[in-house]
Design a protein around this motif. Structure first.
Motif, PDB file in Angstrom:
ATOM      1  N   GLY A  20       0.829  -1.209   0.000  1.00  0.00           N
ATOM      2  CA  GLY A  20       0.000   0.000   0.000  1.00  0.00           C
ATOM      3  C   GLY A  20       0.862   1.257   0.000  1.00  0.00           C
ATOM      4  N   GLN A  21       1.890   1.256   0.844  1.00  0.00           N
ATOM      5  CA  GLN A  21       2.761   2.431   0.946  1.00  0.00           C
ATOM      6  C   GLN A  21       3.528   2.663  -0.363  1.00  0.00           C
ATOM      7  OE1 GLN A  21       2.867   4.628   3.771  1.00  0.00           O
ATOM      8  NE2 GLN A  21       0.969   3.449   3.894  1.00  0.00           N
ATOM      9  N   SER A  22       4.018   1.588  -0.968  1.00  0.00           N
ATOM     10  CA  SER A  22       4.711   1.737  -2.261  1.00  0.00           C
ATOM     11  C   SER A  22       3.743   2.223  -3.336  1.00  0.00           C
ATOM     12  CB  SER A  22       5.332   0.401  -2.697  1.00  0.00           C
ATOM     13  OG  SER A  22       6.331   0.005  -1.802  1.00  0.00           O
ATOM     14  N   THR A  23       2.492   1.783  -3.254  1.00  0.00           N
ATOM     15  CA  THR A  23       1.493   2.220  -4.230  1.00  0.00           C
ATOM     16  C   THR A  23       1.248   3.732  -4.099  1.00  0.00           C
ATOM     17  OG1 THR A  23       0.458   0.044  -4.133  1.00  0.00           O
ATOM     18  CG2 THR A  23      -0.867   1.833  -5.066  1.00  0.00           C
ATOM     19  N   LEU A  24       1.188   4.206  -2.856  1.00  0.00           N
ATOM     20  CA  LEU A  24       0.976   5.647  -2.643  1.00  0.00           C
ATOM     21  C   LEU A  24       2.141   6.442  -3.230  1.00  0.00           C
ATOM     22  CD1 LEU A  24      -0.412   5.643   1.024  1.00  0.00           C
ATOM     23  CD2 LEU A  24      -1.707   5.705  -1.131  1.00  0.00           C
ATOM     24  N   GLU A  25       3.342   5.911  -3.092  1.00  0.00           N
ATOM     25  CA  GLU A  25       4.524   6.563  -3.679  1.00  0.00           C
ATOM     26  C   GLU A  25       4.364   6.697  -5.200  1.00  0.00           C
ATOM     27  OE1 GLU A  25       8.994   5.483  -3.361  1.00  0.00           O
ATOM     28  OE2 GLU A  25       7.976   4.395  -1.746  1.00  0.00           O
ATOM     29  N   VAL A  26       3.888   5.613  -5.818  1.00  0.00           N
ATOM     30  CA  VAL A  26       3.686   5.611  -7.274  1.00  0.00           C
ATOM     31  C   VAL A  26       2.604   6.630  -7.645  1.00  0.00           C
ATOM     32  CG1 VAL A  26       2.806   4.220  -9.202  1.00  0.00           C
ATOM     33  CG2 VAL A  26       4.508   3.257  -7.639  1.00  0.00           C
ATOM     34  N   ILE A  27       1.534   6.699  -6.854  1.00  0.00           N
ATOM     35  CA  ILE A  27       0.445   7.643  -7.170  1.00  0.00           C
ATOM     36  C   ILE A  27       0.931   9.087  -7.040  1.00  0.00           C
ATOM     37  CG2 ILE A  27      -1.881   8.426  -6.539  1.00  0.00           C
ATOM     38  CD1 ILE A  27      -2.403   5.555  -5.530  1.00  0.00           C
ATOM     39  N   ARG A  28       1.719   9.362  -5.981  1.00  0.00           N
ATOM     40  CA  ARG A  28       2.245  10.719  -5.781  1.00  0.00           C
ATOM     41  C   ARG A  28       3.001  11.208  -7.016  1.00  0.00           C
ATOM     42  NH1 ARG A  28       3.909   8.699  -0.645  1.00  0.00           N
ATOM     43  NH2 ARG A  28       2.327   9.319   0.870  1.00  0.00           N
ATOM     44  N   ALA A  29       3.704  10.269  -7.668  1.00  0.00           N
ATOM     45  CA  ALA A  29       4.532  10.657  -8.822  1.00  0.00           C
ATOM     46  C   ALA A  29       3.731  10.653 -10.125  1.00  0.00           C
ATOM     47  CB  ALA A  29       5.726   9.714  -8.937  1.00  0.00           C
ATOM     48  N   ASN A  30       2.496  10.161 -10.074  1.00  0.00           N
ATOM     49  CA  ASN A  30       1.698  10.019 -11.302  1.00  0.00           C
ATOM     50  C   ASN A  30       0.280  10.563 -11.109  1.00  0.00           C
ATOM     51  OD1 ASN A  30       3.387   8.186 -13.300  1.00  0.00           O
ATOM     52  ND2 ASN A  30       3.658   7.306 -11.270  1.00  0.00           N
ATOM     53  N   SER A 249      15.497  -4.767 -12.382  1.00  0.00           N
ATOM     54  CA  SER A 249      15.399  -3.461 -11.724  1.00  0.00           C
ATOM     55  C   SER A 249      15.848  -3.651 -10.281  1.00  0.00           C
ATOM     56  CB  SER A 249      13.968  -2.911 -11.791  1.00  0.00           C
ATOM     57  OG  SER A 249      13.039  -3.848 -11.283  1.00  0.00           O
ATOM     58  N   PRO A 250      16.190  -2.573  -9.586  1.00  0.00           N
ATOM     59  CA  PRO A 250      16.542  -2.730  -8.168  1.00  0.00           C
ATOM     60  C   PRO A 250      15.348  -3.295  -7.395  1.00  0.00           C
ATOM     61  CG  PRO A 250      17.162  -0.553  -8.974  1.00  0.00           C
ATOM     62  CD  PRO A 250      16.316  -1.178 -10.028  1.00  0.00           C
ATOM     63  N   PRO A 251      15.614  -3.918  -6.234  1.00  0.00           N
ATOM     64  CA  PRO A 251      14.522  -4.518  -5.478  1.00  0.00           C
ATOM     65  C   PRO A 251      13.625  -3.488  -4.786  1.00  0.00           C
ATOM     66  CG  PRO A 251      16.623  -4.915  -4.371  1.00  0.00           C
ATOM     67  CD  PRO A 251      16.934  -4.221  -5.646  1.00  0.00           C
ATOM     68  N   SER A 252      12.771  -2.835  -5.562  1.00  0.00           N
ATOM     69  CA  SER A 252      11.756  -1.947  -5.005  1.00  0.00           C
ATOM     70  C   SER A 252      10.433  -2.298  -5.684  1.00  0.00           C
ATOM     71  CB  SER A 252      12.095  -0.478  -5.296  1.00  0.00           C
ATOM     72  OG  SER A 252      10.918   0.305  -5.170  1.00  0.00           O
ATOM     73  N   MET A 253       9.380  -2.402  -4.890  1.00  0.00           N
ATOM     74  CA  MET A 253       8.080  -2.790  -5.440  1.00  0.00           C
ATOM     75  C   MET A 253       7.478  -1.710  -6.335  1.00  0.00           C
ATOM     76  SD  MET A 253       7.442  -5.841  -4.814  1.00  0.00           S
ATOM     77  CE  MET A 253       5.803  -5.803  -5.529  1.00  0.00           C
ATOM     78  N   THR A 254       8.043  -0.497  -6.283  1.00  0.00           N
ATOM     79  CA  THR A 254       7.441   0.581  -7.077  1.00  0.00           C
ATOM     80  C   THR A 254       7.489   0.265  -8.575  1.00  0.00           C
ATOM     81  OG1 THR A 254       9.538   1.797  -7.131  1.00  0.00           O
ATOM     82  CG2 THR A 254       7.970   2.381  -5.387  1.00  0.00           C
ATOM     83  N   PHE A 255       8.507  -0.495  -9.007  1.00  0.00           N
ATOM     84  CA  PHE A 255       8.605  -0.814 -10.440  1.00  0.00           C
ATOM     85  C   PHE A 255       7.408  -1.659 -10.899  1.00  0.00           C
ATOM     86  CE2 PHE A 255      12.999   0.094  -9.269  1.00  0.00           C
ATOM     87  CZ  PHE A 255      13.397   0.923 -10.304  1.00  0.00           C
TER      88      PHE A 255
END
Ligand code: MG
Length: 385
Positions: A20-30, A249-255
């Motif tokens: 959920g937190q990684s998803t919010l990061e993606v939304i903030r940037a998009n 890609s680096p190990p981050s779920m944001t990708f």
């Protein structure tokens, strides 16, 4: 000038967890392409309120207060296009099915849903003409490697990569003394406690094999696992001519999250990609099924089919919860899973209700088996002290 496309409207179930937190990061940037219209969490009301305020979300639900119906109401919101399900375990199953029936696409992070009822869920998605977008990094990698492959007959096998978890190089003797705190430290990924323990037993990779079987409609024999300690290659597809495609890609779920949510569009990522001006080493090793029996048990359950994968998952959940509560030894997790698989009949029926009934029975049996192991653990620790 061409008008800007409307943003995709997203419901996020599991907003306060790691995905959920990684998803919010993606939304903030998009913000121009993704709009959050509904959020749900298990019980953290304050954090949910904070998210609602930041993103101007009108609809929210707490599972602990509103129950399953609250999640289903969110999953079927008129204004939603995509429902991202990142709740722990199988709680998202009914909401996912409701979302499909309402014509929404489902972005799936909760792999247990496909482990329990993959055949049924994928058939429902097909029937309602909905897309199931993989959020799990391995499955998202395979999804990307399959883009531009219109012919399933060209695929020889899917190769799931596994970090090997925290205890990749530990001996069985060392593993006997593993405590929850040891298992909660993952070398590469930052995730919730259940999946971190699953990663350390490799049960997670077992669940992911079953998830892949249904997501990509391949036979159990077409799925392999390879240990890749760096978690840079997230998975691969081997084609019949022997060519292997990989996603890195680096190990981050944001990708994975950004790819799934924007698909088929792409946009600049929120996390730095790989830097090849520095030396980068990638290793691949075969998994050691002897030290990680959960992998073998998952494969056997996958091959057996029916409710067996759901039994595997239910028993594993019970065993991991007991391990985290310090009632069960680390090495007894696969024992609980194996014994539960041996004692619950997976071939009672294949309707969703049958599957859920067998799953409940498996939990019940696994608790009794766990209690027996817990008793033995107490006795042995008393003898030691
Ligand atoms: Mg994964």
């Amino acid at each position: 000038m061409e008008p800007l496309p409307e943003p995709k409207r997203l419901v996020l179930i599991g907003a306060t967890g790691s995905i959920g937190q990684s998803t919010l990061e993606v939304i903030r940037a998009n913000r121009s392409s993704l709009e959050l219209v509904g959020i749900a969490a298990h019980s953290n009301a304050d954090q949910l309120d904070a998210i609602a305020t930041e993103f101007g979300v009108r609809h929210q639900s707490l599972y602990a207060r509103d129950g399953l119906q609250g999640l289903i109401d969110l999953a079927t919101l008129d204004e939603a296009d995509v429902v991202l399900i990142a709740a722990v375990g199988t709680v998202g199953l009914r909401p996912a099915l409701a979302a499909m029936e309402a014509g929404k696409d489902v972005a799936l992070a909760s792999k247990e849903i496909l482990v329990l009822a993959g055949e049924y869920v994928m058939a429902e998605a097909k029937r309602h003409n909905c897309r199931v977008l993989p959020i799990d990094s391995e499955h998202n990698a395979i999804f990307q490697c399959l883009e531009g492959c219109p012919q399933p007959k060209h695929v020889r096998r899917l190769i799931l990569t596994a970090s090997g978890g925290s205890f990749r190089n530990w001996t069985t003797e060392q593993m006997a003394a593993i405590q929850p705190a040891d298992a909660l430290k993952h070398p590469n990924w930052s995730m919730g406690p259940k999946i971190t323990v699953d990663s350390s037993t490799m049960a997670n990779k077992g669940l992911e094999m079953i998830e892949a079987r249904w997501l990509f409609d391949v036979a159990p024999g077409q799925i392999d696992v390879v240990i890749h300690p760096q978690s840079i290659v997230h998975s691969m597809v081997e084609y019949v001519d022997g060519s292997i495609l990989a996603q890195l890609s680096p190990p981050s779920m944001t990708f994975a999250i950004q790819h799934a949510l924007l698909h088929p569009d792409r946009a600049p990522g929120v996390t730095q990609s790989l830097d090849f001006t520095q030396a980068l080493q990638l290793d691949f090793l075969p998994p050691d099924a002897g030290r990680f029996p959960c992998l073998r048990l998952a494969r056997e359950a996958m091959v057996r089919g029916g409710a067996a994968p759901g039994i595997f998952n239910a028993a594993n959940e019970v065993a991991v919860a007991a391990f985290l509560a310090e009632r069960l030894a680390f090495l007894d997790i696969p024992h609980v899973v194996e014994e539960t698989l041996q004692t619950v009949d997976p071939e009672v029926g294949e309707s969703l209700d049958d599957l859920l009934e067998i799953e409940a029975e498996a939990r019940h049996r696994a608790r009794a088996i766990t209690a027996r192991f817990a008793q033995a653990k107490r006795c042995s620790s008393r003898n030691l002290s």
